[in-house]
Enzyme design. Structure first.
Site, PDB file in Angstrom:
ATOM      1  N   ASP A 173      -7.767 -14.856   0.053  1.00 38.42           N
ATOM      2  CA  ASP A 173      -8.898 -15.091  -0.856  1.00 38.42           C
ATOM      3  C   ASP A 173      -9.972 -15.942  -0.180  1.00 38.42           C
ATOM      4  O   ASP A 173     -11.173 -15.667  -0.306  1.00 38.42           O
ATOM      5  CB  ASP A 173      -8.449 -15.676  -2.206  1.00 38.42           C
TER       6      ASP A 173
ATOM      7  N   TYR B  23       0.809  -1.222   0.000  1.00 45.94           N
ATOM      8  CA  TYR B  23       0.000   0.000   0.000  1.00 45.94           C
ATOM      9  C   TYR B  23       0.841   1.270   0.000  1.00 45.94           C
ATOM     10  O   TYR B  23       0.359   2.338  -0.329  1.00 45.94           O
ATOM     11  CB  TYR B  23      -0.890  -0.035   1.245  1.00 45.94           C
TER      12      TYR B  23
ATOM     13  N   ASP C 264      -7.080  -2.856   3.891  1.00 47.05           N
ATOM     14  CA  ASP C 264      -7.843  -1.813   3.199  1.00 47.05           C
ATOM     15  C   ASP C 264      -9.088  -2.431   2.574  1.00 47.05           C
ATOM     16  O   ASP C 264     -10.213  -1.929   2.725  1.00 47.05           O
ATOM     17  CB  ASP C 264      -6.941  -1.193   2.128  1.00 47.05           C
TER      18      ASP C 264
ATOM     19  N   LYS D  31      -1.074 -14.086   2.545  1.00 45.84           N
ATOM     20  CA  LYS D  31      -0.963 -14.796   1.261  1.00 45.84           C
ATOM     21  C   LYS D  31       0.416 -15.438   1.213  1.00 45.84           C
ATOM     22  O   LYS D  31       1.164 -15.310   0.234  1.00 45.84           O
ATOM     23  CB  LYS D  31      -1.169 -13.805   0.100  1.00 45.84           C
TER      24      LYS D  31
HETATM   25 MG    MG Z   1      -9.986   2.192   2.112  1.00 42.21          MG
END
Ligand code: MG
Ligand code: NAI
Length: 334
Positions: free
Chosen positions: A206, A124, A230, A173
């Site tokens: 996932d 991010y 997020d 992950k």
């Molecule tokens: Mg956001």
């Protein structure tokens, strides 16, 4: 004891919802003294700086912030002040609760989870570059360190223990991102050793996304890296009625900032239509943070009662209420 709070109304609907929230807090007798400060587009237009020096000085001094949404120019101009504040004050822990509300119809009636998102690293952070001169090949770097992972995972376990919660799920992950996600998972296992009273589970992101929309009640405390957090935190908000109802906290070592997760809603700004609930729930997290938990739950109960009445809730929830009438209704039920 009175607590000093830096109050940043922000842009768009920010001033209206801030006003409504402060009125509710005052009516409930919250022990807060407000210091108004500018940030965002309004600050930029008034002073030429989206994060003025006076605002920084107030935050440095009081270290407790309640913030409305800030407009970020798209595709140019200044960078996100939200991201700047998180970085400047090292607000490493982004906490987003998602709990079923009495009056809001959603597919599930039993959601009650708290998501801890690592707020300073991961993919991010946007460390990106072009690889070729023609701009047909871009690459991005994810950062994961032991220190940052340990502090967010520890924060999640500490919260679980203090609030009597049973399970921490770590989302990753690591099957594919064996170093970055793998390190986060490895540190999760190490931290879990210190919290034998709390169950620890890990889950691949996932599968997590699917499980959250099939049986969200299985999740209690969730901790994950920045980008997964997020996405999953918005998913969690969606399970309980959307971003208009979601509060959040950004906590660092010495500073804490509370903000709604929605934006400045320019389409309805200045019309007394905005729903103040998300900012109000953020303010209740601030009250919890300073130990005023009983008052926070009293205000929350009053708010839930108002949300349950279609005549009182705001237009985004299909109701007839305005920002100010909603606030009055909550005050009436305190
Ligand atoms: Mg956001
Ligand atoms: P937005 O959240 O402002 O609006 C999306 C939709 O939700 C709009 O239809 C809006 O009317 C509605 N909405 C949002 N909050 C509402 C509320 N409290 N009550 C009723 N309806 C509400 O998202 P958008 O349009 O993508 O962004 C607008 C601006 O906000 C941009 O400049 C963006 O950068 C900024 N933003 C700021 C954030 C922050 O300060 N934390 C977070 C997200 C966006």
């Amino acid at each position: 004891m009175i607590h000093d709070v830096v109050l940043i109304p922000g842009d768009g609907i920010g001033p209206e919802i801030t006003d409504a929230v402060v009125r509710i807090l005052d009516a409930a007798g919250a022990p807060l003294r407000y210091h108004h400060a500018l940030a965002g587009m309004g600050a930029f237009q008034a002073t030429g700086n989206p994060l003025p020096e006076e605002t920084i000085q107030l935050i440095d001094q009081y270290r407790l912030v309640l913030k409305g949404p800030l407009e970020t120019p798209v595709g140019g101009g200044f960078r996100s002040i939200n991201v700047s504040l998180r970085q400047r004050y090292n607000l490493y822990s982004n906490i987003r609760p998602a709990k079923t509300l009495a009056g809001i119809a959603t597919p599930f009636r039993d959601v009650d989870l708290v998501l801890f998102r690592e707020n300073t690293q991961g993919l991010y952070i946007g460390h990106e570059k072009w690889i070729d001169v023609d701009h047909n090949h871009a690459e991005s770097t994810a950062v994961v360190t032991r220190e940052a992972s340990e502090r967010i995972i520890t924060a999640a376990f500490e919260f679980a223990r203090k609030s009597g919660r049973k399970t921490v799920h770590l989302v990753h992950k690591a099957n594919i991102l064996k170093l970055t996600s793998g390190l986060f998972l490895q540190i999760g296992r190490e931290v879990a050793e210190r919290y034998r009273d709390i169950a620890f589970r890990d889950i691949i992101v996932d599968n997590m996304a699917m499980q959250m929309v099939i049986k969200p009640s299985q999740f209690d405390v969730v901790v994950t890296t920045n980008l997964f957090g997020d996405i999953l935190s918005d998913l969690a908000s969606g399970l309980v009625g959307g971003l208009g109802l979601t509060g959040s906290a950004n906590i660092g070592y010495y500073c804490a900032m509370f903000e709604a997760v929605h934006g400045s809603a320019p389409d309805i700004a200045g019309q007394n239509k905005a729903n103040p609930t998300a900012l109000l729930f953020s303010a209740l997290m601030l009250l919890d943070h300073i130990g005023d938990t009983e008052r926070a739950s009293r205000i929350r109960s009053a708010t839930e009662a108002v949300l349950a009445d279609p005549n009182l809730r705001t237009g985004d929830l299909g109701g007839k209420g305005s920002t100010s009438s909603f606030a009055e209704a909550v005050i009436g039920r305190l």
